[in-house]
Every structure is written in structure tokens, then in C-alpha cells.
Design a protein around this motif. Sequence first.
Motif, PDB file in Angstrom:
ATOM      1  N   UNK A 184      -3.832  -2.232   2.917  1.00 17.12           N
ATOM      2  CA  UNK A 184      -5.019  -2.183   2.064  1.00 17.12           C
ATOM      3  C   UNK A 184      -5.558  -0.754   1.972  1.00 17.12           C
ATOM      4  N   UNK A 185      -5.624  -0.070   3.099  1.00 16.78           N
ATOM      5  CA  UNK A 185      -6.117   1.316   3.112  1.00 16.78           C
ATOM      6  C   UNK A 185      -5.006   2.309   2.808  1.00 16.78           C
ATOM      7  N   UNK A 186      -3.808   2.090   3.347  1.00 18.29           N
ATOM      8  CA  UNK A 186      -2.733   3.072   3.125  1.00 18.29           C
ATOM      9  C   UNK A 186      -2.377   3.179   1.647  1.00 18.29           C
ATOM     10  N   UNK A 187      -2.545   2.099   0.896  1.00 21.73           N
ATOM     11  CA  UNK A 187      -2.245   2.143  -0.536  1.00 21.73           C
ATOM     12  C   UNK A 187      -3.273   2.959  -1.310  1.00 21.73           C
ATOM     13  N   UNK A 188      -4.510   2.957  -0.844  1.00 19.11           N
ATOM     14  CA  UNK A 188      -5.526   3.826  -1.449  1.00 19.11           C
ATOM     15  C   UNK A 188      -5.145   5.279  -1.220  1.00 19.11           C
ATOM     16  N   UNK A 189      -4.734   5.591   0.000  1.00 22.53           N
ATOM     17  CA  UNK A 189      -4.308   6.959   0.307  1.00 22.53           C
ATOM     18  C   UNK A 189      -3.083   7.344  -0.523  1.00 22.53           C
ATOM     19  N   UNK A 190      -2.196   6.405  -0.745  1.00 21.39           N
ATOM     20  CA  UNK A 190      -1.006   6.681  -1.545  1.00 21.39           C
ATOM     21  C   UNK A 190      -1.373   7.039  -2.984  1.00 21.39           C
TER      22      UNK A 190
END
Length: 382
Positions: free
Chosen positions: A98-104
Amino acid sequence: MDGVTPAKVTPVPMLDFSRQFATIREEVLAAVETVLTSQRFILGPEVESFERSAALSCGVPHAIGCASGTDALWLAMAAAGVGPGDAVVTSPFSFFATVSSILRCGARPVLADIDPQTFNLSPQTVGELLRGGETIKAVLPVHLYGQCADWDAFSTLREEFGVTLVEDAAQAFGAEWRGVKAGALGASAAFSFYPTKNLAAVGDAGLVTTSSESIDERVRSLRAHGMKRRYYHDEVGWNSRLDTIQAAVLEVKLKYLPEGNRKRRALAAGYAEMFAAAGLTGKGIVLPFEDSRGTHVYHQYVIRAPKRDALRAFLAERKIGTEVYYPLSLHQQVSLVDLGYKTGDFPESERAAEEVLALPMYPELRSDEQEIVVGAIAEFFR
């Protein structure tokens, strides 16, 4: 083992893939054989067929298959306009993607605490952020455990502040909010078909849904290295195509999903009755809360329990499967320390991480197995 001998133990697995496969084996094998015979393994006709069926199931005009639920989150946000420098609010109580995809996306994750009843992102805490002057491009509510987030409240925030709403529906295929299916609520939505999901592939697979033609077009481009025409790259995308074999298996399983979700709801009701009969709700056990405005599909059946870790160890001795989703809030993950949060910033998420326990839940689970689970929990708290 506290006097429990192996002869008295009846194992109850957390999940048993073999039970569903036994009932649909011939259909699945035939679907896979068709793909193998065609030799069209990447974006074959079965992918397009599954996308049409999934779109119809979700009540949207567009569904785009991709390689995983994690990729689906990135694609859903990027195609909806989230990019470098943008801020996206989401929950600290979710899977890491959920968070790593925002960073991506090149964006900045902004966390807000959860509702203690549903475990979903709290629209009240998001509203406080927005009213406090934080510049936010999008909000990414997670439909955790198979229950939609409070879409009435998030829709109000969208109207007031102009934020884009993207659904993390990875655990919620078939769930509804006021009769509208998950996947049809936001500008776009992301689903996961990881093998443990209620709609499960035989490996990694994901899906983006949307009512927007422009988002549909961009997702299809981004999942294929930014190509709209072969070898002509309009932007830098990624290789995130849905394998044809996965699509073929998913289309078979999709036919059985409504009945499977109905059985999950019936099993959840059965658990509630058994816990009440055992007098456990007065001993600190908190059963799942179901919002009457939605339809919960119980991808997971998650209780709150005092002495959670000791209880889990006790159940493991009796070969009863359980899982903790999730043992650590995202703001406490070592790899996310640069987000600038600290322990104590999100007390409801942190408390949930210490108390939640997922019990066996899948359509083929038997009521006598549920009785074993509840009986063992009653024994622990005796």
C-alpha cells in the motif's frame, strides 16, 4: 501441550487450497490445457475474456489485468494522475505494498490512523489532515479484510477538497458499499489475486478497474512499457502483463466467487454464534464489526484478542492455523523510517497490531472445524 495428546488433536488449517481445487479440478485443467495448446502465453484471448468478465462483475466498463496486486496499486494511482511530488494519504495498518506503491509513483505517503471498529482508514483523521492545510493529491483507502472503507465520508472529502480517491481493493473482490461493488467506487481501484485471496490465481496476478476511458488507456500503456503501438514508447512504463494461464484460471474461479463469498458470510455468522454461546465476547474478545451500509466478504475473519501471541501459540499446539495481519504498523517498518513517523503517532494502528488474530476462513471450512477453533479459544481463556 497442556494435556492435549496428538490423538486428541484435529488439525484445522488456516487455509486449504486443495478443497476448492478438488471441486473445479477438471475445469481448471481444461482451461490451462487450452492455453498450452494455443501457445499464446502473454495477453492471449483469455486475458481479454477475463477482463470483460471482471469488469461486469465489478460493475465498471474497464478492467485491466496485470502481473500482481502491487503492480495494480501503482498502475491505478499513476494512471489516475499521481506522480512525483504528490502526497497520498493512506493507512499505516495494511500490507507493505500500500505504501511502497505510492513511493513507486514518486509520490509521498502521508499516513492517517484507522477506525478501531473496522480497521479501515479513518475518514475523520484524513479530514483533520486536509483541514490542517496539508496539500494532498489523492487518498488511498484500503478495504481491509474484505470490508469497504466508509465511502460516504470519503466521498464528502473528495467533494470538499478535490482529492482523487483510489481504492486499495486487494482483499475485497465482490464487496459492496450501498450496493456499489468495490472497484466501482473510486477513480480507479486495484485488486490482488494472490493465492490466499477470495478470488485467487495460481501465482501472482492483479487487476485495475475504472470507469474512465483515459485511465483505462493509460493503464494498458503503462503495463506494457508505455507502448500503445508495438516498439513505440510514449512514456516509461513497466512490464506488468497478466499471464494468459492466470487469466484462464481466474475466469473459471470467478464463476464460483458469488457463492464462495456467500459461504464466507455464513461462516462469519456461524463464528459469531459460537463465540456468543461460549461466552467469549465478555472476556476481551472483540468480533469483526460489519458496517450495515456495505457487504463484507470476509476475505479474512479477524478478531481482537487479549494475550494474542500466547493465544496463537496455544492454538498452534493444537494444530489450528492462525495468522496476524499485521504485526507491525507500516510507520514502524525499518525501511520506512524516512517517512518521519515514530511509535505512538498512530495509536489505533499500533493497538490493532498487538491484538488482531485471523482465524481459519475459506468457503470449504466446515462448521465442526469452526467449533474446534472456538472451543480451543474458550479453553485458553477458561
